[in-house]
Design an enzyme around this catalytic site. Structure first.
Site, PDB file in Angstrom:
ATOM      1  CG  ASP A   1      60.516  75.195  44.419  1.00 41.58           C
ATOM      2  OD1 ASP A   1      59.942  74.221  43.908  1.00 41.58           O
ATOM      3  OD2 ASP A   1      61.268  75.092  45.411  1.00 41.58           O
TER       4      ASP A   1
ATOM      5  NE  ARG B   1      63.215  73.401  41.994  1.00 43.56           N
ATOM      6  CZ  ARG B   1      63.627  74.325  42.844  1.00 43.56           C
ATOM      7  NH1 ARG B   1      63.473  75.596  42.584  1.00 43.56           N
ATOM      8  NH2 ARG B   1      64.218  73.982  43.962  1.00 43.56           N
TER       9      ARG B   1
ATOM     10  CG  ASP C   1      64.511  74.390  48.036  1.00 43.76           C
ATOM     11  OD1 ASP C   1      63.727  73.827  47.248  1.00 43.76           O
ATOM     12  OD2 ASP C   1      64.938  73.847  49.071  1.00 43.76           O
ATOM     13  CB  THR C   2      59.162  76.991  48.128  1.00 42.35           C
ATOM     14  OG1 THR C   2      58.820  75.926  47.240  1.00 42.35           O
ATOM     15  CG2 THR C   2      59.259  78.305  47.375  1.00 42.35           C
TER      16      THR C   2
ATOM     17  CD  GLU D   1      60.340  69.701  48.446  1.00 40.89           C
ATOM     18  OE1 GLU D   1      59.377  69.359  47.732  1.00 40.89           O
ATOM     19  OE2 GLU D   1      61.372  70.204  47.977  1.00 40.89           O
TER      20      GLU D   1
ATOM     21  NE  ARG E   1      62.823  70.208  38.253  1.00 43.30           N
ATOM     22  CZ  ARG E   1      63.082  70.175  39.557  1.00 43.30           C
ATOM     23  NH1 ARG E   1      62.098  70.141  40.430  1.00 43.30           N
ATOM     24  NH2 ARG E   1      64.328  70.181  39.994  1.00 43.30           N
TER      25      ARG E   1
END
Length: 158
Positions: free
Chosen positions: A35, A49, A54-55, A57, A101
């Site tokens: 992401d 971003r 949310d992917t 980690e 970001r």
């Protein structure tokens, strides 16, 4: 001072309605994870971003690599590497987060990467912060489909 011309053109949204698009073409500078990607933007290498997703980690200092983190990173890299045209789209709210970001929707050949990752079970809808929530319904529908199909992060064997 003159404003830079925008890359505006008529597009069709997910419902077939025509709308003006403010997408900007970019090139990949570096893949970070599922992401986050660094793009060449306005003459420099900047961190972006992906909005509202949310992917898992891959390089977290405390969690290490989470299940499906590697797959999400590989899928993002595959989508962008195979695209003839990569574009970003800012929403109407803040353009950057607390980590400087840029916050964007990312498109590979006209298809929203944010949505593809959610639909394939490689990301969840998270960090919905109005007014940067224009496509929240599209992303939530994609997540419901992934959950119903037990894909990726929603699979029963985790």
């Amino acid at each position: 001072m003159e404003e830079e011309p925008k890359d505006q053109r008529l597009e069709q949204d997910a419902y077939g309605n025509e709308e003006i698009s403010d997408r900007l073409e970019v090139t990949v500078a570096e893949f970070i994870d599922g992401d986050t990607t660094r793009f060449n933007y306005n003459g420099s290498n900047e961190s972006f971003r992906y909005l509202m997703i949310d992917t898992p980690e891959t390089k977290h200092s405390r969690h290490g690599e989470e299940p499906y983190g590697h797959e999400a990173s590989e899928r993002t890299e595959e989508l962008l590497s195979n695209a003839e045209k990569i574009e970003i789209e800012f929403d109407v709210g803040p353009k950057q987060d607390d980590y400087d970001r840029y916050l964007v929707y990312v498109y590979a050949d006209g298809e929203m990467v944010n949505e593809i990752l959610v639909r394939e079970g490689l990301a969840e809808v998270k960090y919905v912060n109005p007014p940067n929530d224009t496509y929240v319904d599209i992303l939530k529908n994609a997540q419901q489909e992934a959950q119903a199909a037990n894909l990726g992060i929603w699979s029963e064997d985790d």
